[in-house]
Design a protein around this motif. Structure first.
Motif, PDB file in Angstrom:
ATOM      1  N   GLN A  28       0.834  -1.206   0.000  1.00 36.16           N
ATOM      2  CA  GLN A  28       0.000   0.000   0.000  1.00 36.16           C
ATOM      3  C   GLN A  28       0.868   1.255   0.000  1.00 36.16           C
ATOM      4  O   GLN A  28       0.549   2.229  -0.687  1.00 36.16           O
ATOM      5  N   ILE A  31       2.276   1.826  -3.520  1.00 33.75           N
ATOM      6  CA  ILE A  31       1.248   2.408  -4.396  1.00 33.75           C
ATOM      7  C   ILE A  31       1.099   3.900  -4.100  1.00 33.75           C
ATOM      8  O   ILE A  31       1.070   4.718  -5.025  1.00 33.75           O
ATOM      9  N   LEU A  36      -0.365   6.709  -6.996  1.00 34.76           N
ATOM     10  CA  LEU A  36      -1.525   6.038  -7.575  1.00 34.76           C
ATOM     11  C   LEU A  36      -2.662   6.007  -6.561  1.00 34.76           C
ATOM     12  O   LEU A  36      -2.452   5.721  -5.386  1.00 34.76           O
ATOM     13  N   ALA A  38      -5.435   4.240  -4.969  1.00 34.48           N
ATOM     14  CA  ALA A  38      -5.951   2.877  -4.818  1.00 34.48           C
ATOM     15  C   ALA A  38      -7.234   2.845  -3.997  1.00 34.48           C
ATOM     16  O   ALA A  38      -7.642   1.778  -3.542  1.00 34.48           O
ATOM     17  N   ILE A  65      -1.821  -0.371 -10.865  1.00 32.68           N
ATOM     18  CA  ILE A  65      -1.765  -0.967  -9.530  1.00 32.68           C
ATOM     19  C   ILE A  65      -1.290  -2.414  -9.620  1.00 32.68           C
ATOM     20  O   ILE A  65      -0.460  -2.858  -8.823  1.00 32.68           O
ATOM     21  N   ALA A  68       2.366  -2.147 -10.132  1.00 34.12           N
ATOM     22  CA  ALA A  68       3.063  -1.596  -8.970  1.00 34.12           C
ATOM     23  C   ALA A  68       3.284  -2.667  -7.909  1.00 34.12           C
ATOM     24  O   ALA A  68       4.356  -2.732  -7.305  1.00 34.12           O
ATOM     25  N   VAL A  69       2.289  -3.522  -7.677  1.00 33.74           N
ATOM     26  CA  VAL A  69       2.451  -4.566  -6.667  1.00 33.74           C
ATOM     27  C   VAL A  69       3.125  -5.814  -7.235  1.00 33.74           C
ATOM     28  O   VAL A  69       3.795  -6.529  -6.509  1.00 33.74           O
TER      29      VAL A  69
END
Length: 142
Positions: A28, A31, A36, A38, A65, A68-69
């Motif tokens: 988190q 992100i 970003l 989320a 997202i 990103a993760v």
């Protein structure tokens, strides 16, 4: 929606050692650090799989997202269970020796369109030459 595989041993190091499972709080934060939004997306982790649920503000944001993760060391897959959205995202895994020019030739038909791929992957990419093998990139669709 779908299950996206990532190279578990490559990517940004957010956790201690390479054997450590991903942590929701660190993902988190990553992100958020990328700027970003989320909100509306719930993140959970099971082993080396990150699960996304809820609804992202847009398809583009959802795809960013996912990347990103997913492009984090220790993440082997992202299970996208978010609602809404139109077409399936198109991703490309960077191979050794790849350049954005070569990827653009292969996926968009013309190497000079490399900047479209770069822009589609901002803010995860800071420079067109800073890609690495195993990284997954978003390929923009017309």
């Amino acid at each position: 929606m779908g299950l996206w595989s990532f190279v578990k041993d490559s990517g940004k190091k957010l956790f201690g050692g390479g054997d450590e499972d991903p942590q929701v709080e660190a993902l988190q934060k990553e992100i958020a650090d990328l700027g970003l939004d989320a909100s509306g997306v719930e993140i959970s982790v099971e082993g080396d799989t990150v699960k996304l649920a809820g609804a992202a503000a847009s398809d583009e944001l959802k795809e960013k997202i996912i990347l990103a993760v997913g492009n984090v060391e220790g993440v082997g897959a992202v299970d996208d269970q978010t609602t809404g959205g139109g077409s399936e995202p198109v991703f490309h895994t960077v191979a050794k020796g790849d350049t954005l020019w070569a990827i653009a030739e292969k996926t968009l038909g013309k190497g000079a369109r490399y900047n479209e791929i770069f822009e589609a992957n901002r803010p995860m990419l800071s420079h067109p030459d800073k890609i690495y093998p195993g990284q997954m990139l978003r390929i923009p669709q017309a």
